[in-house]
Design a protein around this motif. Structure first.
Motif, PDB file in Angstrom:
ATOM      1  N   ILE A  50       0.960  -1.260   0.135  1.00 22.33           N
ATOM      2  CA  ILE A  50       0.625  -0.013  -0.102  1.00 22.33           C
ATOM      3  C   ILE A  50       0.705   1.216   0.142  1.00 22.33           C
ATOM      4  N   PHE A  51       2.345   0.598   1.034  1.00 23.58           N
ATOM      5  CA  PHE A  51       2.782   2.316   0.779  1.00 23.58           C
ATOM      6  C   PHE A  51       3.605   2.659  -0.635  1.00 23.58           C
ATOM      7  N   SER A  52       3.834   1.471  -1.126  1.00 27.90           N
ATOM      8  CA  SER A  52       4.063   1.947  -2.810  1.00 27.90           C
ATOM      9  C   SER A  52       3.665   3.056  -3.476  1.00 27.90           C
ATOM     10  N   LEU A  53       2.808   1.547  -3.132  1.00 28.60           N
ATOM     11  CA  LEU A  53       0.874   2.061  -3.982  1.00 28.60           C
ATOM     12  C   LEU A  53       0.856   3.850  -3.714  1.00 28.60           C
ATOM     13  N   ILE A  54       1.197   4.305  -2.684  1.00 25.51           N
ATOM     14  CA  ILE A  54       1.127   5.918  -2.431  1.00 25.51           C
ATOM     15  C   ILE A  54       1.804   6.222  -3.058  1.00 25.51           C
ATOM     16  N   GLY A  55       3.239   6.132  -3.534  1.00 29.60           N
ATOM     17  CA  GLY A  55       4.308   6.582  -3.760  1.00 29.60           C
ATOM     18  C   GLY A  55       3.960   6.658  -4.809  1.00 29.60           C
ATOM     19  N   SER A  56       3.323   5.466  -6.196  1.00 34.60           N
ATOM     20  CA  SER A  56       3.847   5.548  -7.134  1.00 34.60           C
ATOM     21  C   SER A  56       2.556   6.762  -7.076  1.00 34.60           C
ATOM     22  N   THR A  57       1.476   6.978  -7.171  1.00 38.89           N
ATOM     23  CA  THR A  57       0.040   7.527  -7.701  1.00 38.89           C
ATOM     24  C   THR A  57       1.090   9.462  -6.753  1.00 38.89           C
ATOM     25  N   ALA A  58       2.012   9.307  -5.974  1.00 40.13           N
ATOM     26  CA  ALA A  58       2.080  10.792  -5.793  1.00 40.13           C
ATOM     27  C   ALA A  58       3.369  10.910  -6.485  1.00 40.13           C
ATOM     28  N   ALA A  59       4.097  10.774  -7.233  1.00 40.01           N
ATOM     29  CA  ALA A  59       5.608  10.479  -8.074  1.00 40.01           C
ATOM     30  C   ALA A  59       5.078  10.580  -9.735  1.00 40.01           C
ATOM     31  N   LEU A  60       4.051   9.564  -9.992  1.00 36.59           N
ATOM     32  CA  LEU A  60       4.186   9.875 -11.094  1.00 36.59           C
ATOM     33  C   LEU A  60       2.983  11.674 -11.677  1.00 36.59           C
ATOM     34  N   THR A  61       2.467  12.053 -10.439  1.00 36.60           N
ATOM     35  CA  THR A  61       1.685  13.322  -9.964  1.00 36.60           C
ATOM     36  C   THR A  61       2.642  14.436 -10.528  1.00 36.60           C
ATOM     37  N   ALA A  62       3.757  13.957  -9.571  1.00 34.71           N
ATOM     38  CA  ALA A  62       4.757  15.149  -9.624  1.00 34.71           C
ATOM     39  C   ALA A  62       5.550  14.966 -11.051  1.00 34.71           C
ATOM     40  N   THR A  63       6.209  13.928 -11.936  1.00 34.73           N
ATOM     41  CA  THR A  63       6.605  14.162 -13.068  1.00 34.73           C
ATOM     42  C   THR A  63       5.700  14.655 -13.869  1.00 34.73           C
ATOM     43  N   LEU A  96       3.990  17.058 -13.423  1.00 26.46           N
ATOM     44  CA  LEU A  96       3.944  18.506 -13.222  1.00 26.46           C
ATOM     45  C   LEU A  96       5.487  19.058 -13.446  1.00 26.46           C
ATOM     46  N   ALA A  97       6.462  18.560 -13.024  1.00 23.82           N
ATOM     47  CA  ALA A  97       8.096  19.462 -13.321  1.00 23.82           C
ATOM     48  C   ALA A  97       8.270  19.546 -14.715  1.00 23.82           C
ATOM     49  N   SER A  98       9.059  20.481 -14.842  1.00 23.79           N
ATOM     50  CA  SER A  98       9.206  21.881 -15.826  1.00 23.79           C
ATOM     51  C   SER A  98       9.708  22.284 -15.930  1.00 23.79           C
ATOM     52  N   ASP A  99      10.743  20.872 -15.476  1.00 20.77           N
ATOM     53  CA  ASP A  99      12.152  21.430 -15.962  1.00 20.77           C
ATOM     54  C   ASP A  99      13.040  20.266 -15.759  1.00 20.77           C
ATOM     55  N   ILE A 100      13.791  19.622 -16.239  1.00 19.28           N
ATOM     56  CA  ILE A 100      15.482  18.604 -15.908  1.00 19.28           C
ATOM     57  C   ILE A 100      15.496  18.407 -14.286  1.00 19.28           C
ATOM     58  N   ALA A 101      15.373  19.373 -12.954  1.00 22.55           N
ATOM     59  CA  ALA A 101      15.754  18.991 -12.082  1.00 22.55           C
ATOM     60  C   ALA A 101      14.401  18.445 -11.145  1.00 22.55           C
ATOM     61  N   GLY A 102      12.827  19.380 -12.109  1.00 23.28           N
ATOM     62  CA  GLY A 102      12.558  18.618 -10.838  1.00 23.28           C
ATOM     63  C   GLY A 102      11.770  17.265 -11.722  1.00 23.28           C
ATOM     64  N   LEU A 103      11.849  16.716 -12.656  1.00 21.09           N
ATOM     65  CA  LEU A 103      11.928  15.336 -13.443  1.00 21.09           C
ATOM     66  C   LEU A 103      12.429  14.372 -12.645  1.00 21.09           C
ATOM     67  N   ILE A 104      14.236  14.361 -12.224  1.00 16.63           N
ATOM     68  CA  ILE A 104      15.005  13.949 -11.524  1.00 16.63           C
ATOM     69  C   ILE A 104      14.619  13.574 -10.428  1.00 16.63           C
ATOM     70  N   ALA A 105      13.584  14.683  -9.177  1.00 16.93           N
ATOM     71  CA  ALA A 105      13.604  14.640  -8.362  1.00 16.93           C
ATOM     72  C   ALA A 105      12.023  13.566  -8.229  1.00 16.93           C
ATOM     73  N   ALA A 106      11.202  14.204  -9.474  1.00 13.25           N
ATOM     74  CA  ALA A 106      10.177  13.292  -9.011  1.00 13.25           C
ATOM     75  C   ALA A 106      10.049  12.087  -9.866  1.00 13.25           C
ATOM     76  N   ARG A 107      10.922  11.548  -9.649  1.00  7.60           N
ATOM     77  CA  ARG A 107      11.807  10.179 -10.091  1.00  7.60           C
ATOM     78  C   ARG A 107      12.559  10.057  -8.448  1.00  7.60           C
ATOM     79  N   LEU A 108      13.195  10.374  -8.133  1.00  9.54           N
ATOM     80  CA  LEU A 108      13.639  10.175  -6.958  1.00  9.54           C
ATOM     81  C   LEU A 108      12.483   9.653  -6.191  1.00  9.54           C
ATOM     82  N   ILE A 109      11.804  10.248  -5.489  1.00 12.77           N
ATOM     83  CA  ILE A 109      10.648   9.904  -4.816  1.00 12.77           C
ATOM     84  C   ILE A 109      10.199   8.206  -5.763  1.00 12.77           C
ATOM     85  N   ALA A 110       9.985   8.198  -6.790  1.00 14.68           N
ATOM     86  CA  ALA A 110       9.676   7.064  -7.381  1.00 14.68           C
ATOM     87  C   ALA A 110      10.133   5.944  -6.859  1.00 14.68           C
TER      88      ALA A 110
END
Length: 425
Positions: free
Chosen positions: A74-87, A89-103
């Protein structure tokens, strides 16, 4: 419980990989739009996910041994949902890298699913059920990239938000329907009281587990080199678009489903896990060595088919061998270490492959083919730690590990025999 719980688990894993696959076809082209066509940027984004997984997977595996598989899934699925949303929303390469790190930090679903299966199956049937898990993962890659290729034509954000919605639905399904596989009286038990990092190192140094983990790392390092650079190779040699790249990913998933859902059980009974693992290694080595030197559609599809088939034979066989050599109280820990080792390869592989590809397009594929050949002595050492005949081990896929295969069933939670003891498969 097996009849009811495993189908639910398989559906959740299918949905998880389906959502993950939706993003894949559009992601490389989105990175190109942000940073240009150098493969190293795609490598950095892939590395960020793997660095997170390297840190998170062993810990999540250990937590699943102590507190149960369901909370970690369940924790993994919560993280997946949040990370895909953040991916999205990311508008630059730094935001994209941060979102994938969370995933990556939250990516514990596959290793926990493997431990879930080990809780509910006997050692002699484990390769079959691991193969079915792999088939569900591959099924996700059939439909996910196919849908993602079409969605990618309508924008990267569209693909990400659809994938996040799928992950959210999957989360609700897990909360409502997923049962716990590890009995309450077994949770909190672990034959090792070491900390996560110490357990990671100890498992890697094990005479029976360590070589199999290194073989897994080499195979992942080779595969991820292809995975990261193939969109660039495909664009250069075949003028692939997000839609056509999605079709290629879907095709590889189709090949994997045929083998892992329809063939792996009977093949394991007839030839044994060790023989299948060796066959998979050789097939992947040939496919990787040939792929950068084909320039027409049919040879490319043949190489991709051989690569998918080899991976489909190797992955469930390795997972089953690792599980059978692990005590019931450490299934999650060992599978978490396995995912952590694979994540380490995924963290190292993209940067290495991207740099090699920018030098010469064929280099990551040549190195990958060599790494696959290096898996062969690792398999021999891992399946023959005390000098037994590895061939006789593989033929008897139902025999018990000394202190491990017996304890790898859900009915036995006793201490594991020291690693210096013979462990026939």
């Amino acid at each position: 419980m097996k009849r009811g719980a495993l189908p639910t688990l398989y559906l959740l894993v299918f949905m998880d990989l389906f959502g993950f696959g939706v993003v894949l076809p559009a992601l490389p082209f989105h990175i190109m739009n942000l940073q240009g066509h150098e493969a190293v940027w795609g490598a950095l984004v892939a590395m960020s996910y793997s660095v997170g997984q390297l840190a998170g997977a062993p810990l999540l595996g250990r937590v699943s041994d102590r507190y149960g598989r369901r909370p970690v899934l369940i924790f993994s699925l919560i993280g997946s949902t949040a990370a895909l949303t953040a991916t999205g929303l990311a508008s630059d390469i730094a935001g994209l890298i941060a979102a994938r790190l969370i995933a990556g930090l939250c990516a514990g679903s596959i290793s926990t699913a493997q431990a879930y299966i080990a809780d509910l199956t006997e050692p002699q049937e484990r390769a079959r059920y691991m193969g079915l898990l792999g088939a569900c993962m591959s099924g996700g890659f059939i439909f996910g990239p196919a849908v993602g290729g079409w969605l990618g034509e309508h924008g990267f954000q569209t693909a990400c938000f659809v994938a996040a919605a799928i992950a959210g639905v999957n989360l609700l399904m897990a909360i409502a329907f997923l049962a716990e596989s590890r009995p309450a009286d077994k949770r909190g038990k672990n034959s090792s009281q070491q900390k996560s990092l110490e357990q990671f190192v100890t498992t890697l140094r094990s005479p029976s587990l360590g070589p199999l983990l290194w073989a897994n790392a080499f195979a992942m390092l080779a595969f991820v080199g292809m995975e990261v650079t193939f969109p660039y190779l495909g664009k250069a040699n075949f003028d692939l678009t997000p839609s056509s790249l999605g079709s290629v990913f879907a095709y590889t998933g189709f090949v994997s489903v045929i083998i892992q859902a329809g063939l792996i059980g009977n093949l394991t009974k007839r030839f044994g896990e060790i023989a299948l693992a060796r066959t998979g290694v050789i097939g992947m080595a040939i496919a990787l060595g040939s792929l950068p030197f084909v320039y027409t559609f049919v040879p490319m599809i043949l190489s991709i088919s051989l690569l998918a088939a080899g991976s489909s034979l190797l992955t469930p066989s390795l997972s089953s061998l690792l599980s059978r050599r692990s005590a019931a109280s450490e299934q999650g820990t060992v599978m978490g270490v396995s995912q952590g080792v694979a994540a380490g390869a995924r963290a190292l592989g993209p940067g290495l492959a991207g740099g090699l590809f920018d030098l010469r397009m064929f280099l990551p594929y040549a190195v990958g083919s060599l790494l696959m050949l290096l898996c062969l002595p690792m398999l021999r050492r891992g399946t023959n730690p005390a000098g037994e005949s590895a061939d006789s081990e593989g033929a008897d896929s139902g025999s018990a590990d000394s202190g491990s295969a017996d304890s790898g069933s859900a009915d036995n939670d006793g201490p594991r025999t020291p690693d210096v003891a013979p462990r026939p498969a």
